[in-house]
Design a protein around this motif. Structure first.
Motif, PDB file in Angstrom:
ATOM      1  N   PHE A  65      48.595  35.358  44.632  1.00 17.14           N
ATOM      2  CA  PHE A  65      47.469  35.661  43.746  1.00 17.14           C
ATOM      3  C   PHE A  65      47.245  37.175  43.642  1.00 17.14           C
ATOM      4  N   LEU A  66      47.172  37.844  44.795  1.00 21.20           N
ATOM      5  CA  LEU A  66      46.926  39.284  44.815  1.00 21.20           C
ATOM      6  C   LEU A  66      48.097  40.054  44.224  1.00 21.20           C
ATOM      7  N   SER A  67      49.313  39.592  44.492  1.00 20.98           N
ATOM      8  CA  SER A  67      50.496  40.280  43.974  1.00 20.98           C
ATOM      9  C   SER A  67      50.589  40.156  42.457  1.00 20.98           C
ATOM     10  N   ARG A  68      50.218  39.005  41.943  1.00 21.84           N
ATOM     11  CA  ARG A  68      50.346  38.761  40.504  1.00 21.84           C
ATOM     12  C   ARG A  68      49.420  39.658  39.692  1.00 21.84           C
ATOM     13  N   TYR A  69      48.173  39.798  40.119  1.00 26.49           N
ATOM     14  CA  TYR A  69      47.184  40.482  39.279  1.00 26.49           C
ATOM     15  C   TYR A  69      47.000  41.961  39.619  1.00 26.49           C
ATOM     16  N   ARG A  70      47.596  42.420  40.685  1.00 22.70           N
ATOM     17  CA  ARG A  70      47.623  43.859  40.983  1.00 22.70           C
ATOM     18  C   ARG A  70      46.238  44.500  40.978  1.00 22.70           C
ATOM     19  N   TRP A  71      45.268  43.860  41.613  1.00 24.31           N
ATOM     20  CA  TRP A  71      43.946  44.457  41.729  1.00 24.31           C
ATOM     21  C   TRP A  71      44.012  45.712  42.599  1.00 24.31           C
ATOM     22  N   THR A  72      43.035  46.589  42.435  1.00 22.96           N
ATOM     23  CA  THR A  72      42.930  47.749  43.315  1.00 22.96           C
ATOM     24  C   THR A  72      42.641  47.259  44.727  1.00 22.96           C
ATOM     25  N   HIS A  73      42.812  48.122  45.710  1.00 22.23           N
ATOM     26  CA  HIS A  73      42.576  47.721  47.100  1.00 22.23           C
ATOM     27  C   HIS A  73      41.142  47.248  47.313  1.00 22.23           C
ATOM     28  N   SER A  74      40.173  47.914  46.684  1.00 17.48           N
ATOM     29  CA  SER A  74      38.778  47.491  46.866  1.00 17.48           C
ATOM     30  C   SER A  74      38.527  46.141  46.191  1.00 17.48           C
ATOM     31  N   ARG A  75      39.140  45.915  45.035  1.00 14.91           N
ATOM     32  CA  ARG A  75      39.004  44.633  44.349  1.00 14.91           C
ATOM     33  C   ARG A  75      39.642  43.504  45.161  1.00 14.91           C
ATOM     34  N   GLU A  84      45.661  36.092  23.237  1.00 15.05           N
ATOM     35  CA  GLU A  84      47.058  36.503  23.103  1.00 15.05           C
ATOM     36  C   GLU A  84      47.155  38.030  23.038  1.00 15.05           C
ATOM     37  N   GLY A  85      48.081  38.579  23.788  1.00 15.18           N
ATOM     38  CA  GLY A  85      48.251  40.034  23.799  1.00 15.18           C
ATOM     39  C   GLY A  85      47.411  40.740  24.850  1.00 15.18           C
ATOM     40  N   ALA A  86      46.606  39.973  25.609  1.00 15.85           N
ATOM     41  CA  ALA A  86      45.784  40.596  26.657  1.00 15.85           C
ATOM     42  C   ALA A  86      46.678  41.184  27.740  1.00 15.85           C
ATOM     43  N   SER A  87      46.298  42.358  28.234  1.00 14.64           N
ATOM     44  CA  SER A  87      47.063  43.010  29.293  1.00 14.64           C
ATOM     45  C   SER A  87      46.825  42.299  30.618  1.00 14.64           C
ATOM     46  N   MET A  88      47.668  42.596  31.606  1.00  6.93           N
ATOM     47  CA  MET A  88      47.485  41.994  32.924  1.00  6.93           C
ATOM     48  C   MET A  88      46.148  42.429  33.530  1.00  6.93           C
ATOM     49  N   ALA A  89      45.736  43.669  33.257  1.00  5.03           N
ATOM     50  CA  ALA A  89      44.447  44.148  33.775  1.00  5.03           C
ATOM     51  C   ALA A  89      43.295  43.335  33.169  1.00  5.03           C
ATOM     52  N   GLN A  90      43.400  42.999  31.887  1.00  2.00           N
ATOM     53  CA  GLN A  90      42.352  42.201  31.242  1.00  2.00           C
ATOM     54  C   GLN A  90      42.332  40.777  31.806  1.00  2.00           C
ATOM     55  N   LYS A  91      43.516  40.225  32.035  1.00  2.62           N
ATOM     56  CA  LYS A  91      43.587  38.888  32.628  1.00  2.62           C
ATOM     57  C   LYS A  91      43.008  38.899  34.049  1.00  2.62           C
ATOM     58  N   ALA A  92      43.304  39.965  34.783  1.00  2.00           N
ATOM     59  CA  ALA A  92      42.792  40.078  36.149  1.00  2.00           C
ATOM     60  C   ALA A  92      41.270  40.107  36.160  1.00  2.00           C
ATOM     61  N   GLU A  93      40.681  40.787  35.170  1.00  2.00           N
ATOM     62  CA  GLU A  93      39.220  40.858  35.106  1.00  2.00           C
ATOM     63  C   GLU A  93      38.625  39.506  34.718  1.00  2.00           C
ATOM     64  N   ILE A  94      39.303  38.775  33.839  1.00  2.00           N
ATOM     65  CA  ILE A  94      38.844  37.428  33.475  1.00  2.00           C
ATOM     66  C   ILE A  94      38.845  36.527  34.706  1.00  2.00           C
ATOM     67  N   VAL A  95      39.907  36.620  35.494  1.00  2.00           N
ATOM     68  CA  VAL A  95      40.011  35.809  36.710  1.00  2.00           C
ATOM     69  C   VAL A  95      38.928  36.198  37.709  1.00  2.00           C
ATOM     70  N   ARG A  96      38.710  37.501  37.875  1.00  2.00           N
ATOM     71  CA  ARG A  96      37.684  37.963  38.818  1.00  2.00           C
ATOM     72  C   ARG A  96      36.303  37.455  38.409  1.00  2.00           C
ATOM     73  N   ARG A  97      35.994  37.574  37.131  1.00  6.02           N
ATOM     74  CA  ARG A  97      34.677  37.127  36.657  1.00  6.02           C
ATOM     75  C   ARG A  97      34.512  35.620  36.828  1.00  6.02           C
ATOM     76  N   TYR A  98      35.589  34.899  36.608  1.00  7.76           N
ATOM     77  CA  TYR A  98      35.532  33.445  36.791  1.00  7.76           C
ATOM     78  C   TYR A  98      35.208  33.120  38.239  1.00  7.76           C
ATOM     79  N   LEU A  99      35.894  33.777  39.172  1.00 12.12           N
ATOM     80  CA  LEU A  99      35.629  33.536  40.599  1.00 12.12           C
ATOM     81  C   LEU A  99      34.196  33.904  40.965  1.00 12.12           C
ATOM     82  N   MET A 100      33.730  35.012  40.421  1.00 12.09           N
ATOM     83  CA  MET A 100      32.363  35.443  40.701  1.00 12.09           C
ATOM     84  C   MET A 100      31.355  34.404  40.211  1.00 12.09           C
ATOM     85  N   GLN A 101      31.582  33.879  39.027  1.00 13.32           N
ATOM     86  CA  GLN A 101      30.652  32.901  38.458  1.00 13.32           C
ATOM     87  C   GLN A 101      30.701  31.573  39.209  1.00 13.32           C
ATOM     88  N   GLN A 102      31.906  31.216  39.700  1.00 12.24           N
ATOM     89  CA  GLN A 102      32.016  29.977  40.464  1.00 12.24           C
ATOM     90  C   GLN A 102      31.362  30.113  41.841  1.00 12.24           C
TER      91      GLN A 102
END
Length: 325
Positions: free
Chosen positions: A189-199, A234-252
């Motif tokens: 999970f962490l390797s795929r989305y390449r979040w910053t160390h703090s994220r 479609e066309g979203a960058s990996m950084a944008q996808k990572a933020e979508i995933v983060r927000r989803y986890l936060m909301q859950q």
């Protein structure tokens, strides 16, 4: 120490007593990369007598030696340690000093080196804690040492992914509390989305909390979050996808944030803002500052936008939005 050409058949390739560099530092089985690796290597490897009769063991130069073997070289130029020089502890220190010339050790490599010190070098746990933990820039803590030794026995494939994924060392130490099979989905999970160390710290905390609260596996939660990331436009960058995933986890993890977002979307629709006026909520509704962005290309458009903004100031939906934080 003497210099000689040693037949590759006389090297015990299975003996890794002095090998603590990352599995990723050994070139893959690719002839072109092996040849390039050899082209960059100008110094002899270092060998010591092996545990098998008439065999040598690699002390330094593992990557180059394995590359040479794969491209078919029949002998290696080597410095061979003998007698007192070939003492396992001395060989290990030579390997360590030579490795530092090529760059600092990663956390996984430090873990492997400490395991080598204890197993091959016969170094006591007390000496490791008193001397080597500090020398390696690690806290002189028994719990940290135990976690590092757990990391050292993780499968090579998982260790390679950790190295390539740039995972935060402090996060990695926390993952060491888990068996390798449980840590694997989080590493993926962490390797795929390449979040910053703090994220990364935030993501691991969210996933771990959800697993405990919901009594679910880490794998299920990570898979579910990845499915959410696949819904990105479609066309979203990996950084944008990572933020979508983060927000989803936060909301859950924090349902009140999800409710606030749902209410916010309903209320902003009631304001009937035109496309060139955007109201931006505080990140995750954790702050109190809203932002209003106006886009325009003429004085007339700006005047119309300002009139529209002035018209919504006293509307009830705006008051309700401001109370969401």
């Amino acid at each position: 120490m003497q210099w000689m050409n040693v037949s590759t058949e006389r090297i015990d390739w299975s003996d890794r007593r002095f090998s603590f560099r990352s599995p990723g530092s050994l070139p893959p089985e690719n002839t072109n990369k092996d040849t390039a690796c050899l082209g960059e290597w100008t110094e002899p490897v270092i060998l010591c007598p092996g545990e098998k009769e008439d065999q040598w063991t690699l002390v330094d130069g593992h990557a180059q030696a394995f590359a040479a073997r794969r491209v078919g070289k029949e002998s290696l130029s080597a410095f061979c340690l003998e007698g007192m020089e070939a003492n396992p502890r001395r060989c290990l220190l030579i390997a360590y000093q030579r490795s530092l010339l090529r760059g600092a050790l990663t956390l996984l490599e430090k873990a492997s080196f400490l395991a080598c010190l204890r197993k091959t070098g016969g170094v006591s746990e007390k000496e490791i804690l008193d001397t080597w933990m500090t020398r390696l820039g690690l806290p002189a803590s028994y719990s940290v040492l135990e976690r590092l030794l757990c990391l050292e026995i993780w499968p090579d494939a998982l260790r390679r992914e950790i190295e390539s994924g740039d995972i935060n060392p402090s996060v990695l130490l926390n993952l060491a509390d888990l068996p390798a099979e449980q840590a694997t989905p989080l590493v993926h999970f962490l390797s795929r989305y390449r979040w910053t160390h703090s994220r990364q710290k935030e993501i691991v905390r969210l996933v771990s909390d959800m697993a405990k609260i919901q009594n679910r596996s880490l794998n299920d939660i990570c898979s579910e979050a990845e499915d959410e990331g696949k819904k990105a436009p479609e066309g979203a960058s990996m950084a944008q996808k990572a933020e979508i995933v983060r927000r989803y986890l936060m909301q859950q993890r924090y349902p009140h944030i999800r409710r606030a977002i749902d209410n916010y979307q309903d209320l902003t629709r009631m304001l009937s803002l035109p496309p060139n006026i955007q109201l931006q909520e505080p990140p995750d509704f954790e702050g109190e500052i809203f932002r209003l962005q106006i886009s325009f290309k003429s004085r007339k458009e700006l005047e119309e936008a300002l009139r529209k903004v002035q018209g919504i100031v006293d509307l009830p939906p705006l008051d309700a939005i401001l109370k969401l934080t």
